[in-house]
Design an enzyme around this catalytic site. Sequence first.
Site, mmCIF file in Angstrom:
data_model
loop_
_atom_site.group_PDB
_atom_site.id
_atom_site.type_symbol
_atom_site.label_atom_id
_atom_site.label_comp_id
_atom_site.label_asym_id
_atom_site.label_seq_id
_atom_site.Cartn_x
_atom_site.Cartn_y
_atom_site.Cartn_z
ATOM 1 C CE1 TYR A 99 14.193 58.516 29.759
ATOM 2 C CE2 TYR A 99 16.086 57.483 30.819
ATOM 3 C CZ TYR A 99 14.718 57.685 30.736
ATOM 4 O OH TYR A 99 13.884 57.053 31.615
ATOM 5 C CE LYS A 196 12.210 53.273 25.785
ATOM 6 N NZ LYS A 196 13.017 52.903 26.945
#
Length: 374
Positions: A99, A196
């Site tokens: 990420y 998420k």
Amino acid sequence: MKPETLAIHSSRMADLNAGAVTPPLYLTTTFEREADGSFAYGYLYSRNNNPNRDALEKSIAALEGGAQAIAFSSGQAATMTVFQTLRPGDHVVVTQDSYYGTPALLEELFHPWGLTYTRVDMNDLDALRASIHENTRIVWIETPSNPLLKITDIQAVAGMAHEAGAICICDNTWATPVLQRPLELGCDVVMHSTTKYFGGHSDVLSGALVFKEEGEMYQRARRLQSIGGAVPSPFDCWMVVRGIKTMTTRVRAQAATARQVAEFLAKHPAIEQVHYPGLENHPGYAVANQQMSLPGAMLSIQVKGGAEEATQLAGRLQLITRATSLGGVESLIEHRASVEGPNTATPPNLLRISIGLEHADDLIEDFRQALANA
């Protein structure tokens, strides 16, 4: 208990006022002392702890099989706190494909402060071994990785880290504890962007660290959070707890659909490559089968052509939403390189896809019509 049962019962709270089945929301910032100055319920001030945060941390720790968990205001806040536990002169090894916010933290915040780091392909164990130095304190894994879905052998990397006296930390956001449990494979700490799949509805920002042992790093991270204040609100915690109750069912359904969508796209002539560890031609297929129960609900595709062709394909989709983030009930797609900016290493023709809870046939039909004009 099985994951489905843990997800529902690990956050239960006793409501002595009304016997509510759903946990109450404690919006108070401060808590009353007893006449002798003590705190009968263990709560002082909401920056330190709160009943809703306690319930969330207990649930996340149980799901990952950890001794303790700390809930944060975001996944980035959780990651930042990990690096804050280190000292100037310490060294971190981080996976090459990760990420983009993780190396951004290291480069922009911690490198000027005196922390050094090395990015390395975790699939090359010789390169990893060469990257670990005497001052290496953390080896940071992310598997499946973002956005290329590379698979890291958690057990092998954790073993190498421990041989050097380093701590192994895994960003388990894309797999969740439903599909992968890094602590059982040798990791010391797990990081989640609980925004998420834990929240699961694209409506709450939060993060978490889960510790295998209640040791020095846990104590320091807890103290740093209390001083720095990177805490989730009681309502944020309440929302994530609500999402956790359906997480196991959601993630498994999303993973089943993702496999069907990946198989369809892998056969389409307009698609150059599909990155999905559930496909047999994926380089990490065998390792993923060993350490994951399912290959997950995320995939990336490279469209034949370049950034323009990829952007046009995303623009023709009618059902799948063009937006950042992942893990929600709605399917999302984004041109990842444009999100990451000019220094990105992501291929310009790559689209990252988060599969939601729509029917697989409808998602495939949406791609079919979008690709018809490719």
